[in-house]
Enzyme design. Structure first.
Site, mmCIF file in Angstrom:
data_model
loop_
_atom_site.group_PDB
_atom_site.id
_atom_site.type_symbol
_atom_site.label_atom_id
_atom_site.label_comp_id
_atom_site.label_asym_id
_atom_site.label_seq_id
_atom_site.Cartn_x
_atom_site.Cartn_y
_atom_site.Cartn_z
ATOM 1 N N GLY A 205 37.057 40.684 -40.059
ATOM 2 C CA GLY A 205 36.087 41.591 -39.446
ATOM 3 C C GLY A 205 35.766 41.120 -38.044
ATOM 4 C CE LYS A 206 35.653 38.252 -32.955
ATOM 5 N NZ LYS A 206 36.104 36.896 -33.266
#
Ligand code: NAD
Length: 431
Positions: A116-117
């Site tokens: 994720g980011k």
């Protein structure tokens, strides 16, 4: 503008698009693995993208709306894991690419997380501490539904730090009605952080350097190192490498670089940076201010180059002029796909970001485990477990690269994609 120039600039634009760069690495490995169309599509595309526009009251009473993103690329192997960055340049393509890189990174080091980011478009240098706190809390509330220790676990990235993580943990906990330390990693020690986390990415960079030097037949004391970036990764990495006996000849921040071919006294350079907030003015080295375009620092004479600042630093514009024999990618995506091919052609050993900077996520994993156990490890245990994972992962990547006759980058992608694809095949599709 002539058509030729238009083509050239379109080609360069594509080269600099971090998502296309990631997709190029992915496609090369997927072809070699013979990954079929369906799985390829699932693994190439992000699972979920969230865009939020959050109002924040500024110190002067005005209300300003900030745009932020959280992308969960893949959660087949575990909760999404990845940093949150505050920067003017944040954009969805970049966040998407960084989220995908996290999936491959967690898989390379075999920790049970997906990728994720997140990011918020803002200029943290122009904001006060209380404005940053309000922005962090508003962004956390906006993405709260997709966060959680079993869903998505953020960490610091560019311009966010332990304090930012403490605010996210507190905001999440207030809404969840219980203290939930495992919702973020990279926290301060007294609220569930892990010993060794702050230096973990730099330590991982140093461990990868040690391993890569063995491939190149070099010893630390004979190795001149150029480090781009003097933050968490570059600054702490340079300090650890200096203590290990490497000769650090240059280090930069966003305003310019210092250079001393005899070797820098890195603790003194970092002390100068700590007090003056810039490298400029450090007396025991030459200083060159940053200019637009490719940085001449990257072309200095050295054996080892550590780009540890930001993406797209080694491109088709300067890859031919790089003198280092070994590159350790401390930053995410510092080398474009096109440049990577040029470096491979020149026989330069390049340890890719998804392995080289995975020390951070590895100790983030340790932090999450410790938070969930409520039992904390000594720094020696953290560092020795980190070393074990990094050395094993390096060796697995190297073995994969040799088996397929490809670069370490493609080897790392093959290893990680194959691991995620095998989980996908075992789990099947839920409907
Ligand atoms: P940071 O904000 O602590 O430091 C960044 C450093 O790079 C600063 O010294 C800044 O002045 C410098 N810099 C920025 N742009 C520059 C440029 N164009 N030229 C030269 N120097 C420049 O950030 P960080 O946490 O060290 O992250 C650096 C990179 O490493 C990013 O790509 C990040 O995604 C990646 N990364 C960080 C971690 C981590 O644990 N912090 C983990 C994995 C990857």
């Amino acid at each position: 503008m002539s058509t030729g120039t238009a083509h050239a600039s379109k080609a360069l634009q594509d080269e600099l698009n971090p998502f296309l760069s990631m997709a190029k690495g992915f496609d090369t490995a997927a072809d070699l693995l013979g990954l079929d169309g369906g799985i390829r599509d699932v693994l190439r595309m992000p699972d979920r993208e969230m865009t939020v526009n959050v109002p924040v009251q500024m110190d002067d009473g005005r209300v300003k709306v900030f745009t932020g993103y959280r992308v969960q690329h893949n959660t087949l192997r575990g909760p999404a894991k990845g940093g949150i960055r505050f920067d003017r340049e944040v954009n969805i393509d970049e966040v998407r690419a960084l989220a995908a890189w996290m999936t491959w990174k967690c898989s390379v080091v075999n920790v049970p997380f997906g990728g994720g980011k997140g990011g918020v478009i803002c200029d943290p240098r122009e904001m006060s501490r209380s404005e940053l706190e309000r922005l962090t809390r508003a962004y956390t509330v906006a993405i709260m539904d997709i966060l959680g220790p079993d869903r998505d676990v953020p960490a610091p990235d560019m311009n966010t730090n332990e304090q930012t993580m403490a605010w996210i943990m507190d905001t999440y906990s207030m809404h969840a009605r219980r203290t939930t330390t495992a919702v973020v990693t990279g926290k301060p020690l007294n609220i569930g952080g892990s010993k060794g986390r702050r230096e973990a990415t730099g330590r991982g960079v140093m461990i990868c350097s040690n391993e890569a030097l063995k491939m190149a037949g070099l010893r630390p004391e004979d190795t001149r190192v150029v480090v781009q970036g003097a933050g968490n990764v570059g600054g702490l990495g340079a300090l650890l490498m200096y203590r290990e006996g490497y000769r650090i000849v240059s280090i930069s921040d966003m305003y310019g670089f210092v250079y001393n071919p005899k070797g820098l006294d890195v603790p003194a350079v970092m002390a100068h940076l700590g007090s003056k907030k810039r490298l400029e003015g450090y007396a025991e080295a030459d200083y060159q201010a940053a200019q637009p375009g490719p940085s001449p620092q990257l072309e200095l004479d050295c054996e080892l180059l550590v780009p540890a600042a930001t993406e797209n630093q080694i491109t088709s514009l300067n890859a031919e002029r790089i003198k280092a024999r070994v590159i350790i990618e401390g930053a995410n995506g510092p080398t474009t796909g096109v440049a990577s091919d040029i470096l491979d052609g020149r026989g330069i050993i390049c340890v890719p970001d998804i392995l080289a900077n995975a020390g951070g996520v590895t100790v983030s994993y340790f932090e999450w485990v410790q938070d969930r156990m409520g039992y904390f490890w000594t720094e020696e245990i953290v560092n020795s477990r980190l070393e074990q994972i990094m050395v094993q992962s390096f060796s697995a990547v190297r073995a994969t690269a040799e088996r397929y006759g490809v670069s370490l980058r493609t080897g790392a992608y093959i290893l990680s994609i194959d691991r995620v694809a095998s989980v996908y095949r075992m789990r099947g599709i839920s409907s």
